[in-house]
Structure formats: structure tokens, C-alpha cells
Design an enzyme around this catalytic site. Structure first.
Site, mmCIF file in Angstrom:
data_model
loop_
_atom_site.group_PDB
_atom_site.id
_atom_site.type_symbol
_atom_site.label_atom_id
_atom_site.label_comp_id
_atom_site.label_asym_id
_atom_site.label_seq_id
_atom_site.Cartn_x
_atom_site.Cartn_y
_atom_site.Cartn_z
ATOM 1 N N CYS A 152 -11.642 -12.486 -46.169
ATOM 2 C CA CYS A 152 -12.786 -13.330 -46.517
ATOM 3 C C CYS A 152 -14.033 -12.965 -45.730
ATOM 4 O O CYS A 152 -14.052 -13.034 -44.494
ATOM 5 C CB CYS A 152 -12.429 -14.783 -46.262
ATOM 6 S SG CYS A 152 -13.821 -15.915 -46.440
ATOM 7 N N TYR A 170 -20.178 -10.917 -56.183
ATOM 8 C CA TYR A 170 -19.308 -11.804 -56.943
ATOM 9 C C TYR A 170 -19.863 -12.093 -58.331
ATOM 10 O O TYR A 170 -19.124 -12.245 -59.285
ATOM 11 C CB TYR A 170 -19.088 -13.102 -56.173
ATOM 12 C CG TYR A 170 -18.318 -12.853 -54.915
ATOM 13 C CD1 TYR A 170 -16.976 -12.537 -54.963
ATOM 14 C CD2 TYR A 170 -18.948 -12.859 -53.687
ATOM 15 C CE1 TYR A 170 -16.271 -12.258 -53.816
ATOM 16 C CE2 TYR A 170 -18.254 -12.576 -52.533
ATOM 17 C CZ TYR A 170 -16.909 -12.277 -52.606
ATOM 18 O OH TYR A 170 -16.217 -11.993 -51.470
#
Length: 501
Positions: free
Chosen positions: A214, A369
Site C-alpha cells: 500500500c 488508479y
């Protein structure tokens, strides 16, 4: 030699409503076919999807009465879980409130202009189309929900996010440490040295739950390393491969802890074989999943994201907002830090840092993203154009000055580094961001090299675990959990950066 670039020399980049890449876990619809929706969006899992920005797993509950079309079920389809993209700001929204949705709506609006229907009918059609687009996004993005900076998103986007997920409840503790709940709040408390602060800075009181994968969690790990707080703030890494967090009870997929039992895990599609030793055991409460930690404090948000900053004294979550955690770590623990003189957010550069964060986050950190989770070609085309423009702007700045905000390493570099370090090995391939490459951009590559070679930074980067997460957790994108070999990008980072002059 490097010379400073004045603000007015920077190329202007159009700001977008941002997605956020935190790591969020969600509870999936019965069947999902989608792109990775994590970490901001780096991770997908089975749950209602929201667009991180990265590392994250959150399960979001849609309390709206608006009936949304059910996605068509595909045979053998596996539900997805979306990650939340967390970012500093007072408004928390979910992935559905993304640039991608906004861009799609703009395209739909253009098409409707040529429609022969009456204006009233056009509005209705646009609303229905928007609902269908949202449903499609929810199928695609999984363990990432969106947390956006309020000033960077249009009212329409914010309203849509609130409409779809209107119940945000955070857990706080009173002065006695008892757990209570407060409507419309998230885990956004602050560690402060102010007299009477609920969470004062203390050595060995706080613990970080993080993931190698992450990017949002990586921010916090990086600041701990740069400030020299390894002996002050505890840290536990979860397993990179998402698992069902309550098998037999629901379809939620998210972060779980590892063990040294010598066993192996598969992906949620049953593929691969991944040692449980890839993750660490929870040393505080013996939890099996990050979800367990949230549920222990009666969390009602349903957003099981990383990082988690835990208070061992009050037994509660202090914060899961990485942009705020890194500022606490930078400022509040200097009396315990081995490198207290490093200030990543100096007053003299605060305005400049904020300005840089303001455009890098939506177009680049979260932009990867937006590309990877785009549900239409049109949305992807807009996102990749904006990401490419942002990359070129970054490249131009770094050709003329040492760091992104000037001649000193700052918070803005921390936030940029965690995206750049993943760019060639993951985003170029997985999120289709292949218009640019760090390894083929000398100024950017040497910038990443210099930061990577700073004291204690390299140990925060585990590329094997980063790749393991992305390629084994999102079974909708990579059914058989095959991990690409890559070109040894980390090897390039060990070469001289030649930036001393």
C-alpha cells in the site's frame, strides 16, 4: 549542476476530482468483474467497490434508498472488494465519487445533446446512465474507497458519494478510554503535545499496522525511517495476498495477518501458493485480519483500511489517514527521534508543499488508479492524458531542481516517491500507465535513486511483496495470480544517482 525552478515556470496541470488510494476493504456484491480497486486503487477484493495513494481494505455500506441496477452475474465470477484511497481533507467519500465517474458523465452529457428526447427525458436518462456507470464502477474497483480533498472535487461528485454512502460513523474514546461512536466522523484524531491532549506523544505507546504494497501505508513507514523512530513506533506488516476475512459469513476480502506455521495461502480464486510467513502475526491482540481490529473498537464505518495507527494505552484507533499520520510523525516525536532535525514540513515551505500535493495527488498519486480502474475507454483516455501531463511536469521540475519542492527533501517527496517506486513494476503493467516510464526518464530515475539510497529508506521497499499483493489479490484482473518477473527495477536504484553536483 541543478538550478531552482521558479513557481511560474512550472507547467500548469488541470486539477481533477481525485480518487483516493488508501487501502480499503469492502463487502462485495455477489458477482464482480472488474479492475483492481485497491489502495486508492491498488487493491481489489470482494465488496462493494469504491475508488488510494496508496497502500488498504474497507467495506462500505450503501444506506441510500435509491435503487441501483443489479450487475449481471457472470458464471464463476468472484466478488470484488474495493480499497479506499485516503487523502487529507474533511470530506470522506468513496470510490464512486471519482474523476472517472465525472468524466463518464461529461461524455454522456455530450451524447444527450444529440438526443431527440425532450429535456426532461434527457435528464432522466442521464440519471439512469449515471446509476449504471456507478454500478459498473462498484463492480470493478474493490478494496479501495475514495477519500477526497474537498476543495478538489466538484459538488456533484461529493453529493453523489454522499448519496451512495451516507453513513460514516467513527469510534472515539472518552477520557476514561471507553469506546463510543460519533456520527459522520472517521478515524481522524491527532497526536499532540498540547497540554491535556488525548493522544500525547509517548515512546512505545503507538503501533502502526501497514502493508508493503500500500503506497499510503508506505508513506508512514518512510517517515518513521527518515525520522529515526523505529524504536519509538511499533510496526506490523500484514500478508500481501487478500483473503476472505470471515469465510462462510460474508464475501469480504481484505488484509490478513501472517504466521510462522509453515503453511501456505492461495488467492481467493484458489490459485497460487504463498507462504503465511510473508505476513507477520498481530503482536498486540492476536487478530487474524485488519477487519478484526476495526470491529474490536466497534467501528461502524465498515472501511477496513491501512495504515492504522493504534494506541496501546487507550486500546483504540487514533487515525487511518496517512496524510495526517505522517505530519504527526514528523512533528510530535522529535524528543524521541534519532533524526529530529529533519523537518519534512517546514513553515517556510508549507505553502509550496501544499500546492504541489494539490496537483500531484489527483493527477498522479491517484491518477494511476484512475487509469487502472477505468471502466470505459473514454475514462481511461482522459485519465492517461492527465497522468502523462503530470509525469512530464514532474520530469521538467526534477531536471532543474533537486527535490520536488526545492532543494530540500520534504513531505511532498515522500508522497511522490511511493508512487514512483511502484510505477514501472506495477502501474505500467497492471494499470496501463505505459505512456511513461521512470527507468526511461533520467531526471526522475536519479531522483528516485537518491531518495532510495538515503539512510534507512531501502529497507522500506520490498518489491517482491509489493508485486505479490497487486498480482495475487485482484483475481478479477489476474485470475491465476501470476506475478510478472519484471526488469529488476530495484537493481537500477542501487546505481549512482550523480546528483551531488
Amino acid at each position: 549542476s541543478l538550478t531552482h525552478v521558479d513557481d511560474h515556470q512550472s507547467v500548469d496541470v488541470t486539477e481533477n476530482e481525485e480518487y483516493n488510494d488508501n487501502d480499503v476493504e469492502k463487502t462485495p456484491p455477489p458477482s464482480l468483474n472488474g479492475d483492481d480497486g485497491t489502495e486508492g486503487n491498488p487493491d481489489i477484493s470482494e465488496a462493494n467497490v469504491n475508488d488510494d495513494a496508496v497502500g488498504t481494505g474497507i467495506e462500505l455500506v450503501d444506506n441510500t434508498e435509491t435503487e441501483q441496477p443489479e450487475p449481471e452475474k457472470e458464471e464463476n465470477a468472484i466478488p470484488v472488494e474495493s480499497e479506499i484511497i485516503e487523502e487529507q481533507g474533511e470530506t470522506a467519500t468513496e470510490v464512486g465519487a471519482t474523476d472517472e465517474t465525472d468524466e463518464t458523465n461529461n461524455l454522456e452529457e455530450a451524447e444527450n445533446e444529440n438526443d431527440e428526447k425532450e429535456p426532461e427525458e434527457v435528464v432522466v436518462d442521464k440519471e439512469e446512465d449515471a446509476k449504471e456507470e456507478i454500478a459498473e464502477e462498484d463492480k470493478i474497483i474493490s478494496e479501495n474507497a475514495l477519500v477526497v480533498e474537498e476543495e478538489e472535487v466538484s459538488d456533484v461528485v461529493v453529493d453523489r458519494a454522499i448519496e451512495r454512502h451516507d453513513s460514516f460513523v467513527a469510534v472515539t474514546s472518552d477520557s476514561k478510554g471507553d469506546t463510543t461512536t460519533s456520527d459522520d466522523k472517521e478515524w481522524r484524531d491527532m497526536i499532540s503535545s498540547e497540554p491535556g491532549a488525548k493522544f500525547p506523544p509517548e515512546a512505545n505507546r503507538y503501533h502502526l499496522y501497514v502493508s508493503h504494497a500500500c503506497p499510503w501505508a508506505h508513506r508512514t513507514v518512510l517517515v518513521v525511517a527518515l525520522k529515526g523512530l523505529e524504536n519509538v513506533i511499533g510496526m506490523t506488516y500484514v500478508h500481501p495476498t487478500w483473503q476472505y476475512t470471515k469465510p462462510g459469513e460474508d464475501e469480504h476480502r481484505g488484509w490478513v495477518f501472517g504466521s510462522n506455521d509453515g503453511q501456505y495461502l492461495t488467492s481467493t480464486s484458489g490459485s497460487g501458493s504463498f507462504p503465511t510467513s510473508w505476513g507477520e502475526e498481530d503482536p498486540i491482540m492476536g487478530a487474524k485480519a485488519i477487519r478484526d481490529i476495526y470491529e474490536r473498537v466497534n467501528d461502524s464505518t465498515g472501511r477496513y483500511i491501512l495504515p492504522v495507527l493504534w494506541d496501546k494505552k487507550l486500546n483504540t484507533i487514533v487515525s487511518n489517514e496517512s496524510s495526517e499520520i505522517i505530519r504527526m510523525l514528523n512533528l510530535e516525536f522529535n524528543e524521541y527521534a534519532s533524526n529530529p532535525d529533519l523537518d519534512l514540513y517546514p513553515v517556510t515551505l508549507a505553502e509550496k508543499i501544499d500546492e504541489i500535493n494539490h496537483w500531484i495527488y489527483p493527477s498522479f498519486n491517484n491518477g494511476v488508479y484512475r487509469c487502472g480502474l477505468a471502466s470505459t475507454q473514454e475514462c481511461y483516455d482522459v485519465a492517461i492524458d492527465e497522468l502523462t501531463e503530470a509525469f512530464d511536469k514532474i520530469d521538467l521540475i526534477l531536471q532543474n531542481q533537486r527535490f520536488i519542492a526545492g532543494d530540500k527533501l520534504t513531505e511532498a517527496d515522500v508522497r511522490l516517491f511511493v508512487t514512483l517506486i511502484r510505477f514501472d513494476e506495477v502501474y505500467d503493467i497492471y494499470f496501463k500507465t505505459n505512456t511513461r516510464s521512470v527507468s526511461k526518464s533520467p531526471a526522475v530515475l536519479n531522483y528516485v535513486r537518491e531518495i532510495y539510497q538515503m539512510d534507512n529508506v531501502a529497507k522500506t521497499v520490498d518489491m517482491d511483496m509489493i508485486k505479490a499483493h497487486y498480482y495475487t489479490s485482484h483475481v478479477e484482473l489476474n485470475k491465476y495470480s501470476i506475478i510478472p518477473r519484471g526488469v529488476n527495477f530495484v537493481g537500477l536504484l542501487n546505481e549512482p544517482h550523480n546528483r551531488e553536483s
